[in-house]
Every structure is written in C-alpha cells, then in structure tokens.
Motif scaffolding. Sequence first.
Motif, mmCIF file in Angstrom:
data_model
loop_
_atom_site.group_PDB
_atom_site.id
_atom_site.type_symbol
_atom_site.label_atom_id
_atom_site.label_comp_id
_atom_site.label_asym_id
_atom_site.label_seq_id
_atom_site.Cartn_x
_atom_site.Cartn_y
_atom_site.Cartn_z
ATOM 1 N N GLY A 65 0.821 -1.208 0.000
ATOM 2 C CA GLY A 65 0.000 0.000 0.000
ATOM 3 C C GLY A 65 0.851 1.253 0.000
ATOM 4 N N ARG A 66 0.242 2.352 0.362
ATOM 5 C CA ARG A 66 0.976 3.613 0.464
ATOM 6 C C ARG A 66 2.018 3.506 1.570
ATOM 7 N N GLN A 67 3.177 4.050 1.329
ATOM 8 C CA GLN A 67 4.270 3.914 2.284
ATOM 9 C C GLN A 67 4.486 5.145 3.155
ATOM 10 N N TRP A 68 3.817 6.268 2.837
ATOM 11 C CA TRP A 68 4.071 7.498 3.607
ATOM 12 C C TRP A 68 2.834 8.376 3.553
ATOM 13 N N PRO A 69 2.499 9.099 4.626
ATOM 14 C CA PRO A 69 3.104 9.007 5.958
ATOM 15 C C PRO A 69 2.541 7.814 6.720
ATOM 16 N N MET A 70 3.355 7.235 7.627
ATOM 17 C CA MET A 70 2.983 6.019 8.312
ATOM 18 C C MET A 70 2.849 6.167 9.818
ATOM 19 N N HIS A 71 3.611 7.075 10.438
ATOM 20 C CA HIS A 71 3.659 7.121 11.896
ATOM 21 C C HIS A 71 3.154 8.460 12.413
ATOM 22 N N ARG A 72 2.362 8.385 13.444
ATOM 23 C CA ARG A 72 1.915 9.607 14.113
ATOM 24 C C ARG A 72 3.067 10.240 14.883
ATOM 25 N N THR A 73 2.965 11.544 15.073
ATOM 26 C CA THR A 73 3.934 12.213 15.947
ATOM 27 C C THR A 73 3.396 12.176 17.371
ATOM 28 N N SER A 74 4.283 12.406 18.305
ATOM 29 C CA SER A 74 3.859 12.422 19.711
ATOM 30 C C SER A 74 3.421 13.817 20.150
ATOM 31 N N ALA A 119 -8.105 -0.973 3.064
ATOM 32 C CA ALA A 119 -9.062 -1.244 1.995
ATOM 33 C C ALA A 119 -8.408 -2.012 0.848
ATOM 34 N N GLU A 120 -7.178 -1.643 0.502
ATOM 35 C CA GLU A 120 -6.475 -2.360 -0.567
ATOM 36 C C GLU A 120 -6.219 -3.809 -0.178
ATOM 37 N N ILE A 121 -5.832 -4.034 1.072
ATOM 38 C CA ILE A 121 -5.568 -5.401 1.536
ATOM 39 C C ILE A 121 -6.846 -6.226 1.516
ATOM 40 N N ALA A 122 -7.947 -5.642 1.997
ATOM 41 C CA ALA A 122 -9.219 -6.368 2.013
ATOM 42 C C ALA A 122 -9.655 -6.737 0.601
ATOM 43 N N ASP A 123 -9.504 -5.810 -0.346
ATOM 44 C CA ASP A 123 -9.872 -6.107 -1.744
ATOM 45 C C ASP A 123 -9.013 -7.236 -2.309
ATOM 46 N N ALA A 124 -7.700 -7.167 -2.058
ATOM 47 C CA ALA A 124 -6.798 -8.198 -2.572
ATOM 48 C C ALA A 124 -7.078 -9.547 -1.914
ATOM 49 N N LEU A 125 -7.419 -9.530 -0.638
ATOM 50 C CA LEU A 125 -7.719 -10.773 0.075
ATOM 51 C C LEU A 125 -8.991 -11.416 -0.472
ATOM 52 N N ALA A 126 -9.977 -10.602 -0.809
ATOM 53 C CA ALA A 126 -11.210 -11.128 -1.398
ATOM 54 C C ALA A 126 -10.935 -11.782 -2.743
ATOM 55 N N VAL A 127 -10.074 -11.161 -3.546
ATOM 56 C CA VAL A 127 -9.709 -11.745 -4.842
ATOM 57 C C VAL A 127 -8.949 -13.047 -4.652
ATOM 58 N N CYS A 128 -8.030 -13.060 -3.687
ATOM 59 C CA CYS A 128 -7.245 -14.263 -3.406
ATOM 60 C C CYS A 128 -8.159 -15.408 -2.971
ATOM 61 N N GLN A 129 -9.135 -15.110 -2.134
ATOM 62 C CA GLN A 129 -10.065 -16.151 -1.689
ATOM 63 C C GLN A 129 -10.864 -16.710 -2.858
#
Length: 371
Positions: free
Chosen positions: A147-156, A178-188
């Motif tokens: 998925g998208r790689q940035w930004p990933m971490h919250r600041t304190s 959402a991208e993972i869920a879509d890909a997982l549905a296709v894989c299933q």
Amino acid sequence: MDLAFLHPLYEHSGPWASVYIDTSRHTEDTPHERHLTAQAMARSLADQGADEATCRAVRDAAEELRHSPEPHGRALFARAGEVVLDPSLARPPGRDWAVWAPLPRVAPLLDLAGEDPVCVVAYLDRKGADFELRSALAREEAGTVTGRQWPMHRTSSVDWSERHFQLRVENTWEHNAAEIADALAVCQEETRADLLILVGDDRERRSVHERLPRRLEDRAVEADRGPGSRLLDAEVEEIRTAHVRQRAEAELERFLAARAPDAEGHPAAVEGVPALVEAAREHRLDELLVVPEGPDTHREVWIGEDPDQLAMRRTELKILGEQHSWSARADDALIRSAVTTGAPAVSLAPSQPEHDREMPSGGLGALLRWR
C-alpha cells in the motif's frame, strides 16, 4: 464435503478394491516397509476374492508410494485391473487396510480426506500484507499487497499544527486496509479458500476485517501477533480444526431443527436407514450426515446397478424390476446416491464433545430437498 470428485467410482459396476495406506510414519526403513505393505494389501484383496489384475494394479500403485513424501496417506480405489481414483488423505488412517466389496468403501474419506479447510493466512502491517496458502498437505506463497508507504507514523506532539499530518496518517492506514481487504477477497475467490486468518496487531486486523465483503465475514478469523510474527503449523491446525467443528455443529443444529414436523406433519429431515433408503430412492437427499462407525453405518442394504436402486430387502429390488442385486454397507450405498444426485455429505465426528449429545438415530441422517 463436496463429493463430486467421487463420480468416477460410480461410472462402472463393481466389485471394487478399496485400500487405505498410512504414510505418516517416516524412518530409514520406510521404503522397505511400504514395499511389504504393497504386498500385504494385494494379498489381502486376493484372500477376499479379488481378481489377479486388480490385485496387481493395487500392488503397483502402493509400490509407487515407497519414496512418497505424502505426510498422511493415500486411498486407492481399483476395479478390473485399474486404479480409478487415488486421493491423498488429509489425516492418517491409523493403519493400512484393504477391502473387496460391491461398492467402493468411501465413507472413511469424510474424515480422512474431507473437511480439510484451505486457509489464506494474511500477515498484515500498516504498509501492506503477505498472503500464504495453507492446507493439511501444503504451504505456499499466495501474493503480496503493497500500500501507500508514507506518511505512516503519528507524531507524539499535541500541537494543533500537527493535526493535518495526523489525519494524513489515518488516511494512509485506511487506504491500505481497503487495498488489503480487496486483494484478500480476490485471493479467496481464486483459491476457493474456506478460511481467512488475519495476523497482525489489533488495529490492523480490525481495519481489514471490517472492509471484507459481507460474503467473507463468517470465513475470517483473527490471530493476535506482533509485527513480523508467523503462525506455527500447530496454531494454523488449531484454527482449522475449530472451523471444521463449528461447521459440523451448525449442520447438526440444522438437522435437529428440521426433524420437527411442519404444520402438515412432514419433517424436513429424516434419520434411520429405512427412511434414508426411501429418500435416496426418490432423489430427495439434500445433505447426508454421518456419524463415523455409528451403529447403522454398516447395516446391510441391497443395491442394484443404478444408484437409485437400493432397498432394505432383496425382494424389494425384484419388485422394482432389478434382476441383479448385491448387499452393501448402508453408509457407502447412501453416499453413492448422494454423489449421483449432487448432495454433499458431512461427518459429525468433529461436533461430538466428550459428553454425549443428540445425534441422528443410528448415526445416519439427511436434510431433504422436499418433504
């Protein structure tokens, strides 16, 4: 269990050789031991009256397992000098055995080859996921999502100037889930997996789970693991076993509820061999339920050449116009009828806890297509 793979066994008349071979034990003497097993199975069939060509076909097929890496075992079904079907087993049969009978001895497959849920294990993190296909017989990679790689971490920081950045991080997480869920549905859909196992921290699992299509809600389970952790084989097997048990329990509950007669006095389920034989003869079996080695599973019934030619007494088949008949086990005869009419079968063994619970009378029952 979908029984369609058994169709080749009912395209020809018997008698049949049915052989179950345990390959779960591996030592330096394994090749020689399996050579002896091949000979013993052929000799056992010959003692039961099997023809020489079929004994030889079984011996040759069993010999081919001398160096097999199969973890559990193999079943062999042969007739007229040919092995017609040789499915791998998902569980060890416990011992090697062979039988020569009018029908193939397929009922043990409900436990030994059936209900082997294929799993897609999804290892999740905030940047994507790795998919792994797992079954009792195999493990293989099944894809990667980035998925998208940035930004990933919250600041304190609690400075209001950081709010915009925090929202962008939230949006990245949600987009990736959402991208993972879509890909997982296709894989299933591509793998026809029975079960989806989501591995990751609580937020990652929940985010993906919530975005899966509704049709997959009941197939997904969550496993709490830290980043980079992998499930052990024993942990996957425990999840798969629980899934099989829950499915068997659900089918049993359906059956118990369907036994109650409707307003006109007709139940939507039957039990006991006589009622099942009548329903099978009328092509009314919608799902067959079997308690392995229940008291009625080995009860004698009479069969003709066609799957709907079965009766409690030989004379009944003659009345129906069948000139040739043979005695057979009730469970194997009913499975033949289920296969040829497209009905599945379920073993109720996983649904039985240590204490007794209500089961179909005699260990055989069925949900009906119509009353």
